[in-house]
Design a protein around this motif. Structure first.
Motif, PDB file in Angstrom:
ATOM      1  N   SER B 170     -10.426  -3.181  -7.672  1.00 29.46           N
ATOM      2  CA  SER B 170      -9.279  -3.620  -6.882  1.00 29.46           C
ATOM      3  C   SER B 170      -8.796  -4.974  -7.369  1.00 29.46           C
ATOM      4  O   SER B 170      -7.599  -5.210  -7.554  1.00 29.46           O
ATOM      5  N   ASP B 253      -5.394  -9.214   4.773  1.00 30.08           N
ATOM      6  CA  ASP B 253      -4.003  -9.410   5.157  1.00 30.08           C
ATOM      7  C   ASP B 253      -3.860 -10.491   6.221  1.00 30.08           C
ATOM      8  O   ASP B 253      -2.864 -11.203   6.270  1.00 30.08           O
ATOM      9  N   ASN B 281      -3.787  -3.563   3.704  1.00 25.96           N
ATOM     10  CA  ASN B 281      -2.572  -2.834   4.074  1.00 25.96           C
ATOM     11  C   ASN B 281      -2.443  -2.645   5.583  1.00 25.96           C
ATOM     12  O   ASN B 281      -2.197  -1.549   6.066  1.00 25.96           O
ATOM     13  N   GLU B 282      -2.610  -3.727   6.313  1.00 23.76           N
ATOM     14  CA  GLU B 282      -2.388  -3.694   7.759  1.00 23.76           C
ATOM     15  C   GLU B 282      -0.910  -3.443   8.013  1.00 23.76           C
ATOM     16  O   GLU B 282      -0.070  -3.840   7.209  1.00 23.76           O
ATOM     17  N   SER B 285       1.657  -6.126   7.362  1.00 26.88           N
ATOM     18  CA  SER B 285       1.940  -6.615   6.013  1.00 26.88           C
ATOM     19  C   SER B 285       3.270  -6.040   5.520  1.00 26.88           C
ATOM     20  O   SER B 285       3.958  -6.658   4.710  1.00 26.88           O
ATOM     21  N   ALA B 286       3.633  -4.888   6.035  1.00 27.95           N
ATOM     22  CA  ALA B 286       4.885  -4.274   5.616  1.00 27.95           C
ATOM     23  C   ALA B 286       6.081  -4.911   6.317  1.00 27.95           C
ATOM     24  O   ALA B 286       7.209  -4.783   5.871  1.00 27.95           O
ATOM     25  N   SER B 293       2.503  -7.748  -0.313  1.00 26.19           N
ATOM     26  CA  SER B 293       1.838  -6.752  -1.157  1.00 26.19           C
ATOM     27  C   SER B 293       0.383  -6.676  -0.735  1.00 26.19           C
ATOM     28  O   SER B 293      -0.225  -7.686  -0.402  1.00 26.19           O
ATOM     29  N   SER B 294      -0.176  -5.478  -0.756  1.00 27.86           N
ATOM     30  CA  SER B 294      -1.532  -5.379  -0.232  1.00 27.86           C
ATOM     31  C   SER B 294      -2.280  -4.185  -0.813  1.00 27.86           C
ATOM     32  O   SER B 294      -1.683  -3.213  -1.266  1.00 27.86           O
ATOM     33  N   GLU B 296      -4.455  -0.993  -0.435  1.00 25.92           N
ATOM     34  CA  GLU B 296      -4.721   0.073   0.535  1.00 25.92           C
ATOM     35  C   GLU B 296      -6.147   0.574   0.347  1.00 25.92           C
ATOM     36  O   GLU B 296      -6.582   0.881  -0.745  1.00 25.92           O
ATOM     37  N   GLN B 297      -6.859   0.676   1.476  1.00 32.74           N
ATOM     38  CA  GLN B 297      -8.300   0.923   1.382  1.00 32.74           C
ATOM     39  C   GLN B 297      -8.752   2.348   1.643  1.00 32.74           C
ATOM     40  O   GLN B 297      -9.944   2.598   1.785  1.00 32.74           O
ATOM     41  N   ILE B 333      -0.288  -1.652  -2.988  1.00 30.56           N
ATOM     42  CA  ILE B 333       1.071  -1.421  -2.508  1.00 30.56           C
ATOM     43  C   ILE B 333       1.878  -2.685  -2.808  1.00 30.56           C
ATOM     44  O   ILE B 333       1.644  -3.734  -2.207  1.00 30.56           O
ATOM     45  N   ARG B 335       4.844  -5.158  -2.630  1.00 29.67           N
ATOM     46  CA  ARG B 335       5.981  -5.475  -1.756  1.00 29.67           C
ATOM     47  C   ARG B 335       6.619  -6.779  -2.208  1.00 29.67           C
ATOM     48  O   ARG B 335       6.251  -7.336  -3.244  1.00 29.67           O
TER      49      ARG B 335
END
Lengths: 341, 341
Positions: B170, B253, B281-282, B285-286, B293-294, B296-297, B333, B335
């Motif tokens: 990651s 995040d 990817n909470e 965060s979007a 950007s995060s 994803e788990q 992800i 962003r």
DNA sequence: TACTTTTGTTCCAACGTTTGAACAAATATA
DNA sequence: TATATTTGTTCAAACGTTGGAACAAAAGTA
């Protein structure tokens, strides 16, 4: 290694040359057992690494010492915080807590109830799914004589103990605040009015508007699932209205956040063009830009009261009569999204 | 009403004039029981509103059909989503799930383990608290021969099944991305390196920097609890550095959001001055500004694998040997917070 | 000393279910 | 017809604990 054989009360009895029932009594600190025996039993129990068989006790005593909790979703500051407190109170009294999520689905909720009843929980503390209208499964709990305590999302017809904030008054507090900030026309994005709490908030919204001699407008009130996406969708409708409102009261921070996004995307200034207030005081409401004013729901207090109510019910089950409806005051946390002065 | 008396297998037997054991066998679809009897039993069971006593079964069979889950906190999209999937898989197989939160506290975690063992769960699926260093309580689980499956926050020394994403890779993905966006000097706000996953992310960060011939700088790496407030505090230190980095990789995040706030408060442009990548990817965060950007788990996948691993363990307990370390690929992800081009 | 009370323990049944062994009746095989 | 097999059921013990009744021994009271 897996120290296969678990030791039982019988093993202890054998070591000491006494009967299992003496051991049981010693462990339960029965007054008729001598201090000497108690001491010896405790010692041997320690040595044998004895762990009481909870299931045997449960069978014998007819209670599991398990309490079921049903929440719409754990992924919410409010609910996870309520649970934390419920756990804290009940663990202290020797109860364990089984948490289940309904994901706002009636069907999942029914399954959860079935599972909890199957596990023979001693009580159920629940917050109803938005979707839930039929009360058959909840009535099943009541019929079995299992204590049922509702919180936040309750239902008057069920006639059970309830803990929650004063939703009606919350709306008053919010509208009072928005009016004070100079809002002339205030919209409401609320939950579905078949759910008690949302109905009450809507009622509060109405009455508060009336109190301030603000007109009620049909196209300024919306009912939805209150997800972030719902907030977005409805906000898009609102900004397309011939004349926009200048204040919005949303029954959930998630939906409020969605609404805020749409406003930002459309260069609407918050709070100057439109002031915004959310509900739930989720952590992100403090950190969005602008920070969202929000109603704090007293999660800790609610959890504590729900747990204590269960304990009260379980301790004297005969007293069926006096229901407890506990309504707490909510508190508005004012942040940038609604602070004009 | 409280229909007090629950009906038992014995009641059914009495009605039909057969023995309890025949009833039991009928209910369990024993091959030696005639179809006729089975039908009759089912019918009477229905009429009497019979519910099997799960506790008696548990005692007799020596298993509770309960699985304990320990998570640091429910109030996180990742964990609540993992749980949802675990529930889904296990409920289907007749297991119920007891969820407990450690709140990242070692002490609470120990209490949770004790409580779960006391309840005689058939297995435990856990993600360790950040604080946890001593493994004594986890070893206790192993010693009792109870299946233990760790996810996300694991620990190699425990030597148990594990499911998680590839933290090392990651970090590579994140650093590759930041380098590609033109970042020259990249800081890392990570978790404590005594936790395996954070250690791996830090290692990945190092190695990825080396791979890109970026220098490693002592004052660009921080270890903390990764709460939002930690992100804020550390970011404040970073902006006071003589020369600031132009990219930041945060292992959560929440902390990333805190860092973002501080940057905005100090008029640092994100991503132009500093590019930011978070982890987990909470949902927020979007929707923050800019969107973060995060990484994803794979929460669903992790939950599913953890639950299935438990089922595998329980079905053939002899096969102690082959541990399962399941390492999934993470996904970045991308962003606004890190997109320069 | 004789009797009552107290103390410390054992005995036993119970909680509701499961399960292997035993058994009788029905059916199949020789 | 005698014997073996299958079928459908009952029997009895077990899972580990609890708690009231019973009982013997010790202590207190007359």
């Amino acid at each position: 290694m897996g120290n296969k054989k678990k030791s039982t009360i019988k093993d202890i009895a054998n070591v000491l040359g006494i009967t299992p029932s003496a051991v049981s009594k010693a462990l339960n600190n029965h007054p008729r057992i001598s201090k000497k025996t108690k001491k010896a039993v405790l010692q041997v129990a320690e040595n044998l690494n004895y762990q009481p068989n909870h299931i045997a006790t449960a069978l014998r005593k007819g209670k599991s010492n398990l309490v079921g909790v049903i929440i719409p979703r754990a992924n919410s500051n409010f609910f996870s915080s309520v649970i934390e407190k419920i756990e804290e109170v009940l663990n202290k009294k020797g109860y364990n807590v089984i948490i289940t999520q309904s994901n706002e689905s009636y069907e999942k909720e029914c399954k959860n109830i079935e599972a909890l009843l199957f596990t023979q929980v001693d009580g159920i503390i629940a917050s109803m799914a938005n979707e839930t209208v039929k009360l058959d499964y909840y009535n099943k709990i009541k019929q079995k004589g299992i204590p049922l305590i509702l919180f936040d999302r309750g239902e008057n017809d069920l006639n059970v103990d309830y803990v929650g904030i004063d939703d009606y008054m919350s709306s008053h507090i919010v509208i009072d605040h928005l009016v004070e900030q100079g809002c002339k026309r205030i919209a409401h994005i609320g939950g579905f009015s078949h759910t008690r709490i949302y109905k009450n908030r809507i009622r509060g919204y109405f009455d508060a508007l009336k109190k301030h001699n603000r007109p009620f407008e049909d196209n300024l009130i919306y009912e939805c699932n209150l997800r972030q996406s719902d907030g977005r969708d409805i906000m898009k409708k609102i900004i397309n209205l011939p004349d926009r409102p200048d204040g919005i009261y949303v029954s959930s921070d998630y939906a409020a956040l969605g609404a805020l996004e749409v406003m930002k995307e459309n260069n609407i200034r918050v709070p100057d063009d439109i002031a915004l207030v959310g509900f739930g005081n989720e952590p992100f409401s403090a950190i969005s830009t602008p920070a969202i004013s929000s109603v704090e729901q007293q999660s800790k207090k609610i959890g504590e009261l729900a747990a204590k109510t269960f304990l009260k019910r379980i301790s004297n089950p005969k007293e069926k009569v006096s229901l407890n409806k506990m309504i707490l005051d909510a508190e508005l946390i004012v942040r940038t999204s609604s602070k004009r002065k």
